[in-house]
Design a protein around this motif. Structure first.
Motif, PDB file in Angstrom:
ATOM      1  N   GLY A  40       0.746  -1.147  -0.282  1.00  0.00           N
ATOM      2  CA  GLY A  40      -0.129  -0.062   0.167  1.00  0.00           C
ATOM      3  C   GLY A  40       0.599   0.994  -0.275  1.00  0.00           C
ATOM      4  N   ILE A  41       0.349   2.260   0.744  1.00  0.00           N
ATOM      5  CA  ILE A  41       1.066   3.788   1.104  1.00  0.00           C
ATOM      6  C   ILE A  41       2.733   3.064   1.459  1.00  0.00           C
ATOM      7  N   GLY A  42       2.978   2.227   2.409  1.00  0.00           N
ATOM      8  CA  GLY A  42       4.446   2.359   2.871  1.00  0.00           C
ATOM      9  C   GLY A  42       5.497   1.960   1.414  1.00  0.00           C
ATOM     10  N   LEU A  43       4.869   0.447   0.472  1.00  0.00           N
ATOM     11  CA  LEU A  43       5.565   0.722  -0.683  1.00  0.00           C
ATOM     12  C   LEU A  43       5.825   1.670  -1.460  1.00  0.00           C
ATOM     13  N   GLU A  44       5.853   2.292  -1.350  1.00  0.00           N
ATOM     14  CA  GLU A  44       4.961   3.559  -2.495  1.00  0.00           C
ATOM     15  C   GLU A  44       6.025   4.400  -1.789  1.00  0.00           C
ATOM     16  N   THR A  45       6.227   4.700  -0.316  1.00  0.00           N
ATOM     17  CA  THR A  45       6.936   5.337   0.285  1.00  0.00           C
ATOM     18  C   THR A  45       8.457   4.649   0.488  1.00  0.00           C
ATOM     19  N   THR A  46       8.969   2.927  -0.355  1.00  0.00           N
ATOM     20  CA  THR A  46      10.285   2.431  -0.356  1.00  0.00           C
ATOM     21  C   THR A  46      10.457   2.435  -1.818  1.00  0.00           C
ATOM     22  N   LEU A  47      10.076   2.799  -2.997  1.00  0.00           N
ATOM     23  CA  LEU A  47       9.921   2.383  -3.853  1.00  0.00           C
ATOM     24  C   LEU A  47      10.707   4.741  -3.990  1.00  0.00           C
ATOM     25  N   ALA A  48       9.760   5.514  -3.037  1.00  0.00           N
ATOM     26  CA  ALA A  48      10.232   6.956  -3.379  1.00  0.00           C
ATOM     27  C   ALA A  48      11.486   7.108  -3.049  1.00  0.00           C
ATOM     28  N   ILE A 109      -2.553  -1.748  11.033  1.00  0.00           N
ATOM     29  CA  ILE A 109      -3.796  -2.642  11.393  1.00  0.00           C
ATOM     30  C   ILE A 109      -5.589  -1.868  11.444  1.00  0.00           C
ATOM     31  N   MET A 110      -6.323  -2.334  10.298  1.00  0.00           N
ATOM     32  CA  MET A 110      -7.871  -1.303  10.821  1.00  0.00           C
ATOM     33  C   MET A 110      -9.168  -2.018  10.679  1.00  0.00           C
ATOM     34  N   ALA A 111      -9.797  -2.147  12.034  1.00  0.00           N
ATOM     35  CA  ALA A 111     -10.813  -2.407  12.246  1.00  0.00           C
ATOM     36  C   ALA A 111     -10.889  -4.126  11.869  1.00  0.00           C
ATOM     37  N   LEU A 177     -13.673   2.079  17.256  1.00  0.00           N
ATOM     38  CA  LEU A 177     -12.412   2.901  18.186  1.00  0.00           C
ATOM     39  C   LEU A 177     -11.514   2.054  18.771  1.00  0.00           C
ATOM     40  N   ALA A 178     -11.107   1.043  18.289  1.00  0.00           N
ATOM     41  CA  ALA A 178      -9.609   0.516  18.208  1.00  0.00           C
ATOM     42  C   ALA A 178      -8.844   1.077  17.317  1.00  0.00           C
ATOM     43  N   TYR A 179      -8.706   1.127  16.215  1.00  0.00           N
ATOM     44  CA  TYR A 179      -8.861   1.775  15.476  1.00  0.00           C
ATOM     45  C   TYR A 179      -8.066   3.313  15.650  1.00  0.00           C
ATOM     46  N   ALA A 180      -9.406   3.708  15.693  1.00  0.00           N
ATOM     47  CA  ALA A 180      -9.268   5.242  16.257  1.00  0.00           C
ATOM     48  C   ALA A 180      -7.875   5.752  17.320  1.00  0.00           C
ATOM     49  N   GLN A 181      -8.545   4.543  18.426  1.00  0.00           N
ATOM     50  CA  GLN A 181      -7.347   4.677  19.784  1.00  0.00           C
ATOM     51  C   GLN A 181      -5.684   5.303  19.182  1.00  0.00           C
ATOM     52  N   SER A 182      -5.706   3.617  18.261  1.00  0.00           N
ATOM     53  CA  SER A 182      -4.224   4.056  18.107  1.00  0.00           C
ATOM     54  C   SER A 182      -3.688   5.231  16.653  1.00  0.00           C
ATOM     55  N   THR A 210      -6.536   0.209  -0.389  1.00  0.00           N
ATOM     56  CA  THR A 210      -5.105  -0.511  -0.228  1.00  0.00           C
ATOM     57  C   THR A 210      -5.451  -1.793   1.083  1.00  0.00           C
ATOM     58  N   PRO A 211      -4.548  -2.583   0.811  1.00  0.00           N
ATOM     59  CA  PRO A 211      -4.937  -4.225   2.191  1.00  0.00           C
ATOM     60  C   PRO A 211      -5.634  -3.370   3.001  1.00  0.00           C
ATOM     61  N   LEU A 212      -4.871  -2.557   3.359  1.00  0.00           N
ATOM     62  CA  LEU A 212      -5.928  -2.115   5.244  1.00  0.00           C
ATOM     63  C   LEU A 212      -7.490  -2.312   5.565  1.00  0.00           C
ATOM     64  N   GLN A 213      -7.884  -2.548   4.269  1.00  0.00           N
ATOM     65  CA  GLN A 213      -9.626  -2.309   4.134  1.00  0.00           C
ATOM     66  C   GLN A 213      -9.715  -3.582   4.210  1.00  0.00           C
ATOM     67  N   ARG A 214      -9.147  -4.555   4.557  1.00  0.00           N
ATOM     68  CA  ARG A 214      -9.630  -6.165   3.701  1.00  0.00           C
ATOM     69  C   ARG A 214     -10.280  -6.392   4.893  1.00  0.00           C
ATOM     70  N   HIS A 215     -10.323  -5.981   6.296  1.00  0.00           N
ATOM     71  CA  HIS A 215     -11.149  -6.328   7.345  1.00  0.00           C
ATOM     72  C   HIS A 215     -12.998  -5.842   7.215  1.00  0.00           C
TER      73      HIS A 215
END
Ligand SMILES: NC(=O)c1ccc[n+]([C@@H]2O[C@H](COP(=O)([O-])OP(=O)(O)OC[C@H]3O[C@@H](n4cnc5c(N)ncnc54)[C@H](OP(=O)(O)O)[C@@H]3O)[C@@H](O)[C@H]2O)c1
Length: 310
Positions: A40-48, A109-111, A177-182, A210-215
């Motif tokens: 996801g975002i991290g892959l593009e970060t690494t490549l850039a 991780i999210m949700a 809420l678990a995601y939001a707190q983190s 990205t794959p983040l939304q897989r849940h």
């Protein structure tokens, strides 16, 4: 607490990509570490960062996947849910005697369905916050003078302050809420690292599929406004390359000198949130509150047994 949440006037914006931000910046000889840097975002970060000349280290929960995605990157095993894994990764890195100029804490991780890790910790808090807290503490001796540490937070922080009376959802579990707190914790982590003298920043990358939304069940994406009826990303969503832009801007921009602890979005410092619309963003007061940041540091140090900055 909002004193430094004023735009720096970067000239970049929501549509800028990580390559736009790094154009003309030579990172040769610099070493960066990007958690989650293979998806996801991290892959593009690494490549850039790599294209700009940096040597990028990618600690990965799934090293084989990371090596497939990034055949030329330096990949090591790291599971942020496991503090022994964090200790082992950091010890191996410190043994090399190398230093780090940029650390981007991007893994997350999210949700997720309710998940317990370690001694029964709630997984979002443990992976997104405590794992990175332990990692940066362990890597402290390797941080170069002036190193930048970037927490990839989220406008998801709008939904929750730190739940001081129930950090681990011993009561009713709510994945959002678990995601939001983190994500509030990610922002506060940068605030307190800055207090301790580090060039630390938090960023909201924008909304990116990205794959983040897989849940989150695909049927809910339309109702949540993530996609249009024909399945395309909704207006206002970014590409992963645009999503990587604010983290690399926070990792490199001279405009942030002297502004440590700032929360950023769209390649600039974010202003205080004027609405509850997470797509519009901005920062809520609880995510940049120095007293909360100090309290979270203390709680995190007690939970992990680590406080290697004092
Ligand atoms: N996408 C968005 O709209 C959005 C919006 C706001 C904030 N963010 C934040 O941006 C960051 C990157 O998200 P993304 O959208 O790029 O998601 P992604 O594609 O799912 O990437 C997340 C990365 O984190 C890694 N990770 C998860 N658990 C881990 C663990 N226990 N140990 C080590 N690595 C672990 C994942 O590894 P695996 O691939 O092995 O699972 C993956 O490489 C996250 O912090 C997220 O909260 C994203």
């Amino acid at each position: 607490m909002f004193t430094q949440q004023r735009k720096a006037g970067s000239g970049f914006g929501a549509r800028s990509t990580a390559d736009d931000v790094l154009a003309g910046i030579d990172l040769s000889g610099r070493t960066a570490l990007v958690t989650g840097g293979y998806s996801g975002i991290g892959l593009e970060t690494t490549l850039a960062l790599s294209r700009a000349g940096a040597h990028v280290i990618v600690p990965a929960r799934r090293p084989a996947e990371a090596r497939n995605a990034l055949p030329e990157a330096e990949v090591h095993a790291l599971d942020l849910a496991d503090l022994d894994s964090v200790r082992g990764f950091a010890a191996d890195f410190l043994d090399t005697g190398r230093t780090l100029d940029i650390v981007i804490n991007g893994a997350g991780i999210m949700a997720c369905p309710e998940t317990r890790v370690g001694p029964g910790w709630e997984a979002h808090f443990a992976v997104n916050h405590l794992g990175h807290f332990a990692l940066v503490n362990r890597l402290r001796p390797a941080l170069a003078d002036g190193a930048r540490v970037v927490s990839v937070a989220s406008s998801g922080h709008f939904l929750s302050d730190v739940r001081w009376d129930d950090l681990h959802f011993r009561g009713t579990y709510d994945p959002w809420l678990a995601y939001a707190q983190s994500k509030t914790a990610n922002a506060l982590f940068a605030v307190h690292l800055a207090k301790l003298g580090l060039n630390a920043f938090a960023v909201h990358p924008g909304s990116i599929l990205t794959p983040l939304q897989r849940h989150v069940p695909r049927e809910e994406w339309l109702a949540l406004g993530w996609i249009t009826p024909d399945g395309a990303p909704a207006p206002g969503f970014k590409t992963p390359a645009q999503g990587a832009a604010t983290a690399v801007w926070a990792a490199t921009s001279p405009l942030l000198d002297g502004r440590a602890g700032a929360y950023c979005q769209d390649c600039d410092i974010a202003e205080p949130a004027r609405t509850d619309d997470m797509l519009v963003g901005g920062v809520k007061p609880w995510a940049v509150d120095p007293e909360s940041a100090a309290r979270l540091w203390q709680v995190s140090a007690e939970l992990t047994g680590l406080d290697l900055f004092s």
